[in-house]
Design a protein around this motif. Sequence first.
Motif, PDB file in Angstrom:
ATOM      1  N   THR A  96       0.844  -1.205   0.000  1.00  9.45           N
ATOM      2  CA  THR A  96       0.000   0.000   0.000  1.00  9.45           C
ATOM      3  C   THR A  96       0.877   1.253   0.000  1.00  9.45           C
ATOM      4  O   THR A  96       1.799   1.386   0.806  1.00  9.45           O
ATOM      5  N   GLY A  97       0.570   2.170  -0.906  1.00  8.11           N
ATOM      6  CA  GLY A  97       1.296   3.433  -0.997  1.00  8.11           C
ATOM      7  C   GLY A  97       2.516   3.390  -1.877  1.00  8.11           C
ATOM      8  O   GLY A  97       3.114   4.442  -2.160  1.00  8.11           O
ATOM      9  N   ALA A  98       2.917   2.212  -2.336  1.00 13.53           N
ATOM     10  CA  ALA A  98       4.115   2.102  -3.175  1.00 13.53           C
ATOM     11  C   ALA A  98       3.803   2.538  -4.608  1.00 13.53           C
ATOM     12  O   ALA A  98       2.659   2.427  -5.070  1.00 13.53           O
ATOM     13  N   PRO A  99       4.817   3.018  -5.341  1.00 12.83           N
ATOM     14  CA  PRO A  99       4.607   3.424  -6.732  1.00 12.83           C
ATOM     15  C   PRO A  99       4.301   2.217  -7.626  1.00 12.83           C
ATOM     16  O   PRO A  99       4.985   1.191  -7.553  1.00 12.83           O
ATOM     17  N   VAL A 100       3.273   2.351  -8.454  1.00 10.96           N
ATOM     18  CA  VAL A 100       2.934   1.294  -9.408  1.00 10.96           C
ATOM     19  C   VAL A 100       3.917   1.372 -10.571  1.00 10.96           C
ATOM     20  O   VAL A 100       4.078   2.438 -11.179  1.00 10.96           O
ATOM     21  N   PRO A 101       4.602   0.284 -10.900  1.00 14.19           N
ATOM     22  CA  PRO A 101       5.619   0.346 -11.964  1.00 14.19           C
ATOM     23  C   PRO A 101       4.980   0.509 -13.350  1.00 14.19           C
ATOM     24  O   PRO A 101       3.795   0.207 -13.549  1.00 14.19           O
ATOM     25  N   ASP A 102       5.791   1.031 -14.263  1.00 11.48           N
ATOM     26  CA  ASP A 102       5.326   1.137 -15.648  1.00 11.48           C
ATOM     27  C   ASP A 102       4.906  -0.238 -16.149  1.00 11.48           C
ATOM     28  O   ASP A 102       5.400  -1.276 -15.700  1.00 11.48           O
ATOM     29  N   GLY A 103       4.021  -0.240 -17.112  1.00  6.64           N
ATOM     30  CA  GLY A 103       3.543  -1.487 -17.695  1.00  6.64           C
ATOM     31  C   GLY A 103       2.306  -2.012 -17.007  1.00  6.64           C
ATOM     32  O   GLY A 103       1.408  -2.559 -17.650  1.00  6.64           O
ATOM     33  N   ALA A 104       2.222  -1.889 -15.695  1.00  6.84           N
ATOM     34  CA  ALA A 104       1.055  -2.348 -14.944  1.00  6.84           C
ATOM     35  C   ALA A 104      -0.039  -1.285 -14.990  1.00  6.84           C
ATOM     36  O   ALA A 104       0.241  -0.085 -14.927  1.00  6.84           O
ATOM     37  N   ASP A 105      -1.292  -1.717 -15.107  1.00  8.67           N
ATOM     38  CA  ASP A 105      -2.403  -0.769 -15.122  1.00  8.67           C
ATOM     39  C   ASP A 105      -3.488  -1.139 -14.107  1.00  8.67           C
ATOM     40  O   ASP A 105      -4.579  -0.590 -14.124  1.00  8.67           O
ATOM     41  N   ALA A 106      -3.196  -2.082 -13.217  1.00  6.13           N
ATOM     42  CA  ALA A 106      -4.130  -2.454 -12.169  1.00  6.13           C
ATOM     43  C   ALA A 106      -3.361  -3.132 -11.046  1.00  6.13           C
ATOM     44  O   ALA A 106      -2.244  -3.619 -11.242  1.00  6.13           O
ATOM     45  N   VAL A 107      -3.984  -3.130  -9.863  1.00  8.09           N
ATOM     46  CA  VAL A 107      -3.434  -3.862  -8.725  1.00  8.09           C
ATOM     47  C   VAL A 107      -4.534  -4.795  -8.219  1.00  8.09           C
ATOM     48  O   VAL A 107      -5.661  -4.357  -7.964  1.00  8.09           O
ATOM     49  N   VAL A 108      -4.186  -6.062  -8.101  1.00  8.12           N
ATOM     50  CA  VAL A 108      -5.119  -7.059  -7.582  1.00  8.12           C
ATOM     51  C   VAL A 108      -4.886  -7.207  -6.083  1.00  8.12           C
ATOM     52  O   VAL A 108      -3.742  -7.384  -5.646  1.00  8.12           O
ATOM     53  N   MET A 109      -5.977  -7.136  -5.291  1.00  6.52           N
ATOM     54  CA  MET A 109      -5.844  -7.288  -3.839  1.00  6.52           C
ATOM     55  C   MET A 109      -5.283  -8.664  -3.502  1.00  6.52           C
ATOM     56  O   MET A 109      -5.599  -9.659  -4.157  1.00  6.52           O
ATOM     57  N   ILE A 110      -4.466  -8.695  -2.461  1.00  6.14           N
ATOM     58  CA  ILE A 110      -3.832  -9.950  -2.082  1.00  6.14           C
ATOM     59  C   ILE A 110      -4.863 -11.014  -1.712  1.00  6.14           C
ATOM     60  O   ILE A 110      -4.645 -12.218  -1.897  1.00  6.14           O
ATOM     61  N   GLU A 111      -6.048 -10.578  -1.248  1.00  2.00           N
ATOM     62  CA  GLU A 111      -7.101 -11.528  -0.905  1.00  2.00           C
ATOM     63  C   GLU A 111      -7.637 -12.277  -2.128  1.00  2.00           C
ATOM     64  O   GLU A 111      -8.242 -13.343  -1.984  1.00  2.00           O
ATOM     65  N   ASP A 112      -7.402 -11.697  -3.335  1.00  2.00           N
ATOM     66  CA  ASP A 112      -7.904 -12.317  -4.570  1.00  2.00           C
ATOM     67  C   ASP A 112      -6.809 -13.082  -5.300  1.00  2.00           C
ATOM     68  O   ASP A 112      -6.897 -13.311  -6.513  1.00  2.00           O
ATOM     69  N   THR A 113      -5.746 -13.446  -4.588  1.00  7.12           N
ATOM     70  CA  THR A 113      -4.626 -14.153  -5.219  1.00  7.12           C
ATOM     71  C   THR A 113      -4.218 -15.348  -4.369  1.00  7.12           C
ATOM     72  O   THR A 113      -4.614 -15.481  -3.200  1.00  7.12           O
ATOM     73  N   ARG A 124      -9.358 -13.392  -9.453  1.00 10.65           N
ATOM     74  CA  ARG A 124     -10.403 -12.486  -9.928  1.00 10.65           C
ATOM     75  C   ARG A 124      -9.755 -11.466 -10.846  1.00 10.65           C
ATOM     76  O   ARG A 124      -8.858 -10.728 -10.434  1.00 10.65           O
ATOM     77  N   ALA A 125     -10.201 -11.454 -12.096  1.00  8.94           N
ATOM     78  CA  ALA A 125      -9.598 -10.561 -13.084  1.00  8.94           C
ATOM     79  C   ALA A 125      -9.784  -9.101 -12.685  1.00  8.94           C
ATOM     80  O   ALA A 125     -10.825  -8.715 -12.139  1.00  8.94           O
ATOM     81  N   ALA A 126      -8.762  -8.291 -12.973  1.00 11.66           N
ATOM     82  CA  ALA A 126      -8.806  -6.868 -12.645  1.00 11.66           C
ATOM     83  C   ALA A 126      -9.217  -6.046 -13.864  1.00 11.66           C
ATOM     84  O   ALA A 126      -9.053  -6.478 -15.008  1.00 11.66           O
ATOM     85  N   LYS A 127      -9.705  -4.842 -13.591  1.00 10.38           N
ATOM     86  CA  LYS A 127     -10.004  -3.878 -14.651  1.00 10.38           C
ATOM     87  C   LYS A 127      -8.940  -2.784 -14.606  1.00 10.38           C
ATOM     88  O   LYS A 127      -8.382  -2.487 -13.542  1.00 10.38           O
ATOM     89  N   PRO A 128      -8.657  -2.147 -15.751  1.00 12.05           N
ATOM     90  CA  PRO A 128      -7.677  -1.058 -15.747  1.00 12.05           C
ATOM     91  C   PRO A 128      -8.037   0.011 -14.709  1.00 12.05           C
ATOM     92  O   PRO A 128      -9.186   0.438 -14.612  1.00 12.05           O
ATOM     93  N   GLY A 129      -7.068   0.392 -13.904  1.00 18.14           N
ATOM     94  CA  GLY A 129      -7.266   1.418 -12.882  1.00 18.14           C
ATOM     95  C   GLY A 129      -7.636   0.894 -11.523  1.00 18.14           C
ATOM     96  O   GLY A 129      -7.631   1.663 -10.546  1.00 18.14           O
ATOM     97  N   ASP A 130      -7.944  -0.412 -11.430  1.00 20.24           N
ATOM     98  CA  ASP A 130      -8.328  -0.955 -10.132  1.00 20.24           C
ATOM     99  C   ASP A 130      -7.233  -0.735  -9.083  1.00 20.24           C
ATOM    100  O   ASP A 130      -6.060  -1.066  -9.308  1.00 20.24           O
ATOM    101  N   ASN A 131      -7.624  -0.193  -7.939  1.00 19.69           N
ATOM    102  CA  ASN A 131      -6.751  -0.055  -6.760  1.00 19.69           C
ATOM    103  C   ASN A 131      -5.498   0.770  -7.028  1.00 19.69           C
ATOM    104  O   ASN A 131      -4.463   0.565  -6.399  1.00 19.69           O
TER     105      ASN A 131
END
Length: 409
Positions: A96-113, A124-131
């Motif tokens: 939480t709070g860390a910079p999202v690296p280039d190339g990635a466009d979503a973050v999946v919650m750890i509970e969904d992995t 659970r598939a993510a949508k662009p911009g999630d989290n």
Amino acid sequence: MSRYEMIPVAEAMTIVRSAVRRLPSEEVETREAAGRVLAEDVYSSENVPPFRASTVDGFAVIATEGATTLRVAQEITAGEANRPAVAAGTAARIMTGAPVPDGADAVVMIEDTQTADGQVTIRRAAKPGDNIRPIGVDIAEGALVLRAGTQVGISDIGVLMTLGQTRIQCYRRPVVALLSTGDELVEPGEPVPAGSIRDSSRYALMAAVREAGGVPLSLGKARDDRDLQTNLVREGIERADVLLTAGGVSMGDRDFIKPALEELGTIRFGRINFRPGMPLTFAEIGTKLAFGLPGNPVASLVTFEVFVRPTLLRMQGMPNPERPRVEVEIEHDFAAPGGRTEYHRAIVRWSAGKLLARSTGLQLSSRLLSMTGHNALVILQPGNEPLKAGTQVPAILTGPLLSAENLGV
């Protein structure tokens, strides 16, 4: 007979308000600025956040890859930057709070992995911009953050510190000189000879000045000597923005404050149709203001509340210097106010969908207990008839509302 005409309360308020001038601004430390009033607009010089930030603990992914198993290529914690881009078929463990690296466009919650052997399965598939918190979503660069005239609150300090604004321009707090007068006065810690009383008004007024954002400057107490009091009035005007005196404004042979104010400036009024505090005196001395308050402690505090407190707040640029004004229903009969507008100390509570007011008891100007525990001044217009229980009257709220439980009723 006094040569000063007794003027209505509303007229006195208008005269005082017309004389008030806002003080210049000064630079202050933001951490000390709570309650101060901003003297300039504050704009953001940067984006907040300045990078795309993860709002959860999880995995940064490419959303179009959907629910699949990916290789965990790296781990990113808060405070890290310039990490490799996320490539197809990989994910980055992220906090939480860390910079999202280039190339990635979503973050999946750890509970969904589910993780195993260096790989993560996305359940659970993510949508662009999630989290992901976008750049500048909290505060955009160049945005107006706080307007001039804003009273700085706790959250405002947090916003300013977020932007690195460690110093800001605020209107200056007024310095208020206070002088008690009377041969009978002794300091609170001293023995009290026969015929003397302790000086309570000056200390209560200094506390009231602090509560109103002013800086009190005690001039001590002065015996009933015209030259001495005139010199102390002059000193107060020289050292402060506002002078408050307690006592010496009535019509006795040893009341020297009015003559001192006349000698040094212009008295705008010397009596008002007001209880408690008829001899309240207001003067202008150059650019400075002076209030000659009555000597009785209750009268001095009530006249301070009604006339001086709003003045000090206006001088600081306060956008809303007046106390809340409400309609209340009196719970019991009130004695007839007589020929003057009375500001009656009262306790107001909320009950059964309305505001109810009860008196604090005997309203003598010397009885400070009539102010202890009060949270309102009920305004009673002149009249010779008692006010019956259930009558609706205006009131100024000076403190928080009380409940029936607080009052034991």
